[in-house]
Design an enzyme around this catalytic site. Structure first.
Site, PDB file in Angstrom:
ATOM      1  N   SER A  55       0.786  -1.173   0.095  1.00  0.00           N
ATOM      2  CA  SER A  55      -0.025   0.027   0.019  1.00  0.00           C
ATOM      3  C   SER A  55       0.763   1.359  -0.121  1.00  0.00           C
ATOM      4  O   SER A  55       0.214   2.384  -0.520  1.00  0.00           O
ATOM      5  CB  SER A  55      -1.017  -0.118   1.103  1.00  0.00           C
ATOM      6  N   LYS A 112       0.404   4.918   6.758  1.00  0.00           N
ATOM      7  CA  LYS A 112      -0.041   5.756   5.831  1.00  0.00           C
ATOM      8  C   LYS A 112       0.377   7.025   5.569  1.00  0.00           C
ATOM      9  O   LYS A 112       1.012   7.573   6.530  1.00  0.00           O
ATOM     10  CB  LYS A 112      -1.882   5.686   5.890  1.00  0.00           C
TER      11      LYS A 112
END
Length: 173
Positions: free
Chosen positions: A41, A89
């Site tokens: 990711s 993230k």
């Protein structure tokens, strides 16, 4: 005589152990720790080799204690969907920003007070705010500051916000 030295050694070891363990635990809980990044990711910033290798990052817990983050920071946070899992993230938008989403139910979202918008760098391969919405600052765990492993990837993680992901501020027209 040897038995006396042995007892001193054991006593010194035990007392040192009972000092070192709480200090180490406190350091890891409050100051910094390391973590292995799994998944794709955050490619290409983290794990550019895909599933064949994992980056290990330094997580600065001290710098996040006052929830002071900026757009582009890479952060570790408790997953809003699974409190047992930590995810990593990039902060895209701060409270008050209006972000153009990518696959969220609303095309534009104004980030509420006390929240941030986070995304993975590998769009379409990331479980992020586009799936679960703005994230409470209280879920932030740490600020990822450096790649420590593998050695050829040693580097500081600098804030980076792709131009196309720059949010609008709510006071703009």
């Amino acid at each position: 005589m040897a038995q006396l030295h042995g007892r001193r050694y054991i006593r010194a070891f035990v007392s040192g152990f009972f000092v070192a363990v709480p200090v180490t635990v406190t350091f890891l809980d409050r100051v910094a720790c390391i973590a292995r990044v799994e998944g794709v990711s955050m490619q290409p910033s983290l794990n550019p080799g895909g599933r064949t290798s994992s980056d290990v990052v330094l997580l600065n817990r001290w710098s996040i204690r006052n929830y002071e983050v900026q757009r582009g920071d890479v952060v570790s946070l408790i997953s809003p969907k699974n409190a047992e899992q930590k995810i990593i993230k990039r902060v895209i938008a701060l409270q008050g920003d209006i972000v153009k989403t990518m696959g969220h139910k609303n095309r534009y979202v104004k980030v509420p007070s006390g929240h941030v918008w986070v995304e993975g760098d590998h769009h379409g391969h990331s479980f992020d705010s586009n799936a679960f919405g703005p994230v409470s600052l209280g879920l932030l765990h740490a600020h990822a500051t450096h790649i420590l492993w593998p050695p050829h990837r040693w580097q500081t993680l600098r804030p980076l916000l792709p131009r196309e992901r720059t949010p609008r501020h709510s006071d703009e027209d």
